[in-house]
Design an enzyme around this catalytic site. Structure first.
Site, mmCIF file in Angstrom:
data_model
loop_
_atom_site.group_PDB
_atom_site.id
_atom_site.type_symbol
_atom_site.label_atom_id
_atom_site.label_comp_id
_atom_site.label_asym_id
_atom_site.label_seq_id
_atom_site.Cartn_x
_atom_site.Cartn_y
_atom_site.Cartn_z
ATOM 1 N N TYR A 123 2.696 71.962 -24.899
ATOM 2 C CA TYR A 123 1.343 71.977 -25.468
ATOM 3 C C TYR A 123 0.869 70.532 -25.614
ATOM 4 O O TYR A 123 1.263 69.831 -26.539
ATOM 5 C CB TYR A 123 1.385 72.684 -26.821
ATOM 6 C CG TYR A 123 0.054 72.959 -27.496
ATOM 7 C CD1 TYR A 123 -1.159 72.748 -26.849
ATOM 8 C CD2 TYR A 123 0.029 73.463 -28.790
ATOM 9 C CE1 TYR A 123 -2.357 73.015 -27.478
ATOM 10 C CE2 TYR A 123 -1.161 73.733 -29.443
ATOM 11 C CZ TYR A 123 -2.360 73.512 -28.785
ATOM 12 O OH TYR A 123 -3.551 73.779 -29.415
ATOM 13 N N LYS A 161 -0.064 73.850 -21.545
ATOM 14 C CA LYS A 161 -1.434 74.006 -22.040
ATOM 15 C C LYS A 161 -2.008 72.617 -22.224
ATOM 16 O O LYS A 161 -1.443 71.785 -22.933
ATOM 17 C CB LYS A 161 -1.462 74.770 -23.363
ATOM 18 C CG LYS A 161 -2.892 74.927 -23.910
ATOM 19 C CD LYS A 161 -2.923 75.604 -25.273
ATOM 20 C CE LYS A 161 -4.368 75.680 -25.783
ATOM 21 N NZ LYS A 161 -4.458 76.245 -27.140
#
Length: 285
Positions: free
Chosen positions: A105, A134
């Protein structure tokens, strides 16, 4: 399509370990009870140390998660923020020990400015337990380089599992898909999920078939989503939850935990204007 829990809008950092597990367990039970046994759950387990992140990943699996998403440890960014070796060691420790596949992330805004470049992400993508990234850094170029690497024939021979590159904003979904991204993970999807799915489906179809009319339809949908996404970004977490209560279902969003404030009147007014077109379209689907 899947469910992401315990991320930024999920206020994971405000929850106790018991609450984290309870959220995952409740979501899994609700999905299964309604016939969605095939829908995967990805849960945020990133925290201040590799040891605790690994422990939370084990607890996430026990509660019913299928994947985990891990943000870099931002508290000590002043000490390790530019120490690539230290950050790489953190993620390799987590990747080695996590019982579930890990998505990286990359969110500088929530990690005290730590921002991974494509070289760093490409290197981590070679770990067999890393299945995606992400990118809440809004970098199409970074995502393109990572997608090009992980979608290559050579990479696929080394990694039987697909690798997912997911921007963290829906206002760049169409250009990201053109740049080989897999989709997006977006807080705005809590408010206009059907619209974003429609954009995704239309864009994928246009890019697959080369149909010019579908591409134009995807552009128009992206116009709509971009305006809505910007309103939600400006509104923040309190505004997102307010919008869920007002435009989706009362009681669905709730009030953030301190120190995050609820949406003030100015934000509520801005959302009424900024989401008007998108909510009308969402309700027509």
């Amino acid at each position: 399509m899947g469910i992401v829990l315990l991320g930024t809008n999920g206020e994971a950092s405000h929850l106790s370990d018991t609450e984290r597990s309870a959220v995952i367990r409740a979501a899994r039970q609700a999905l299964d009870a309604n016939g969605f046994t095939q829908i995967p759950i990805m849960a945020g387990t990133g925290t201040g140390s590799a040891k605790e992140t690994i422990r939370l990943s084990h607890e996430a699996r026990e509660a019913g998660a299928d994947y985990v998403i891990v943000i870099p440890p931002g508290y000590f960014a002043f000490a390790v923020g530019r120490d690539t070796a230290a950050l790489k060691k953190f993620f390799l420790q987590v990747l080695d020990a996590s019982p579930l596949p890990v998505m990286i992330y990359n969110f500088p805004g929530a990690a005290s400015g730590i921002d991974f470049d494509s070289d760093f992400l490409v290197e981590l993508s070679e770990h067999q337990n890393c299945f995606g990234a992400k990118l809440t850094c809004a970098s199409i170029g970074k995502g393109h380089r990572l997608s090009a690497h992980t979608s290559s024939a050579a990479y696929k021979t080394r990694h039987p599992r697909p690798f997912f590159v997911m921007p963290g904003f829906s206002d760049i979904l169409l250009p990201a898909l053109v740049s080989r991204a897999s989709g997006c993970i977006t807080g705005t999807g809590n408010i206009i999920p059907k619209t974003i799915v429609k954009l995704y489906d239309t864009a994928v179809s246009a890019l697959t078939t080369g149909n010019a009319e579908q591409l134009e339809a995807a552009r128009e949908l992206q116009d709509l989503v971009a305006d809505a996404d910007w309103a939600v970004v400006k509104a923040g977490i309190g505004g997102t939850k307010y919008a869920m209560d007002v435009y989706v279902q009362q009681g669905l969003g709730g009030i953030p935990r301190s120190p995050l404030p609820p949406a003030p009147t100015a934000i509520q007014t801005m959302l009424a204007s900024g989401l008007k077109r998108a909510v009308a379209y969402e309700n027509s689907l």
